[in-house]
Design a protein around this motif. Structure first.
Motif, short mmCIF file in Angstrom:
data_model
loop_
_atom_site.label_atom_id
_atom_site.label_comp_id
_atom_site.label_asym_id
_atom_site.label_seq_id
_atom_site.Cartn_x
_atom_site.Cartn_y
_atom_site.Cartn_z
N ALA A 1 7.70 39.06 19.41
CA ALA A 1 8.73 38.09 19.80
C ALA A 1 9.28 38.31 21.21
CB ALA A 1 9.89 38.14 18.80
N THR B 1 6.68 28.25 13.72
CA THR B 1 7.26 29.52 13.28
C THR B 1 6.73 30.73 14.06
OG1 THR B 1 5.56 29.77 11.56
CG2 THR B 1 7.60 28.66 10.92
N THR B 2 5.92 30.53 15.07
CA THR B 2 5.28 31.64 15.78
C THR B 2 6.31 32.47 16.56
OG1 THR B 2 3.32 30.24 16.05
CG2 THR B 2 3.46 32.22 17.42
N PRO B 3 6.46 33.76 16.22
CA PRO B 3 7.47 34.60 16.87
C PRO B 3 7.32 34.69 18.39
CG PRO B 3 6.69 35.65 14.86
CD PRO B 3 5.81 34.45 15.09
N TYR B 4 6.08 34.79 18.87
CA TYR B 4 5.83 34.88 20.32
C TYR B 4 6.46 33.69 21.03
CZ TYR B 4 3.09 34.84 24.70
OH TYR B 4 2.71 34.82 26.02
N ASP C 1 2.75 37.75 16.86
CA ASP C 1 3.90 38.28 16.13
C ASP C 1 4.90 39.02 17.02
OD1 ASP C 1 2.86 37.30 13.72
OD2 ASP C 1 1.63 39.10 13.45
N GLY D 1 10.51 33.47 20.37
CA GLY D 1 11.19 34.51 21.15
C GLY D 1 11.22 34.17 22.63
#
Length: 270
Positions: A115, A141-144, A113, A147
């Protein structure tokens, strides 16, 4: 196009807990057979990304995979196999997983999570615009991962992605996205199954095709492989025998002297 997360949709099968072992295995296998067909649909996207990777690597660039959970582990596995298979430096293909190396074995809470962390992780390798970064996330959709790719884009670094949902936020972020839409999992939401298999197949293609284009395979042989055990040494000896007219003993001596199949074949008359 509206983004639909098919990897999270309900399984086509119900009452799994009442199925016999035979039925469970039969139905899992039935679903698995759809995966190569989904990968086939993405071949044009895969080809485009391989072309980009090869061009950068010929200029001295590197390939990075970033991901979380199963996706991150698959990237680490593919990267770790490149040195022994193709004889390339250990830092030519790098797999980075959210939460660090400890996350390879154990889940790290909330790591995916964050980012901003992927860019921090990439900077430890002195990443430059010669490199290529591929974000891997079944959901897309993975923020890491997203980002990390966003910051790479801002720094003129080529970005690719592997996702199993069409038109995902990750695919929208990557310059060269790969979408392998495998549909709902046998166990609802368990993307380590079909999605994981699809990602592994794509990673196989990316690294293998790239290394062949870079001259790391001769004919169909891994002529630069590391000779790290007796099985591989025996394979290397037999590769030499298939290329030049020498006995097993002579081929073994050549391999021992030159350290690789390629060099043994090139220098056998010297």
């Amino acid at each position: 196009m509206t983004f639909i997360k098919t990897t999270e949709q309900s399984s086509k099968y119900d009452s799994l807990d009442t199925m016999s072992v035979k039925d469970l295995l039969t139905n899992i296998n039935k679903e698995d057979q759809t995966v190569p067909l989904a990968v086939q649909q993405a071949l044009p996207q895969i080809e485009t990304l391989v072309t980009q990777i090869v061009a950068k690597m010929k200029l001295g660039g590197r390939l990075f995979y970033i991901g979380a959970g199963t996706s991150g582990r698959l990237g680490v596995v593919d990267a770790s196999e490149c040195p022994p298979t193709f004889g390339v430096p250990f830092d030519m293909v790098v797999g980075i997983i959210a939460g660090g190396d400890s996350a390879i074995r154990n889940a790290v809470e909330n790591a995916e999570d964050n980012a901003t962390q992927a860019w921090v992780d990439l900077q430890q390798y002195n990443i430059t615009d010669k490199d290529v970064v591929i974000g891997i996330a079944a959901s897309g959709t993975t923020p890491y991962v997203i980002g990390g790719l966003k910051t790479c884009n801002d720094n003129n670094i080529i970005t690719g992605s592997i996702s199993c949902n069409a038109e995902s936020p990750l695919s929208q972020t990557a310059q060269f996205p790969i979408d392998v839409v495998v549909g709902p999992e046998f166990v609802t939401g368990s993307s380590r199954m079909k999605a994981g298999t699809a990602q592994k197949l794509v990673l196989n293609m990316l690294s293998t095709a790239t290394m062949i284009q870079l001259g790391k395979v001769k004919g169909n042989k891994m002529v630069d492989m590391q000779l790290s055990n007796s099985k591989l040494v025996d394979r290397g000896v037999k590769m030499i025998m298939s290329e030049i007219p020498v006995t097993y003993e002579i081929a073994s001596d050549l391999l021992s002297k030159y350290g690789s199949v390629r060099k043994a074949v090139e220098n056998w008359n010297n």
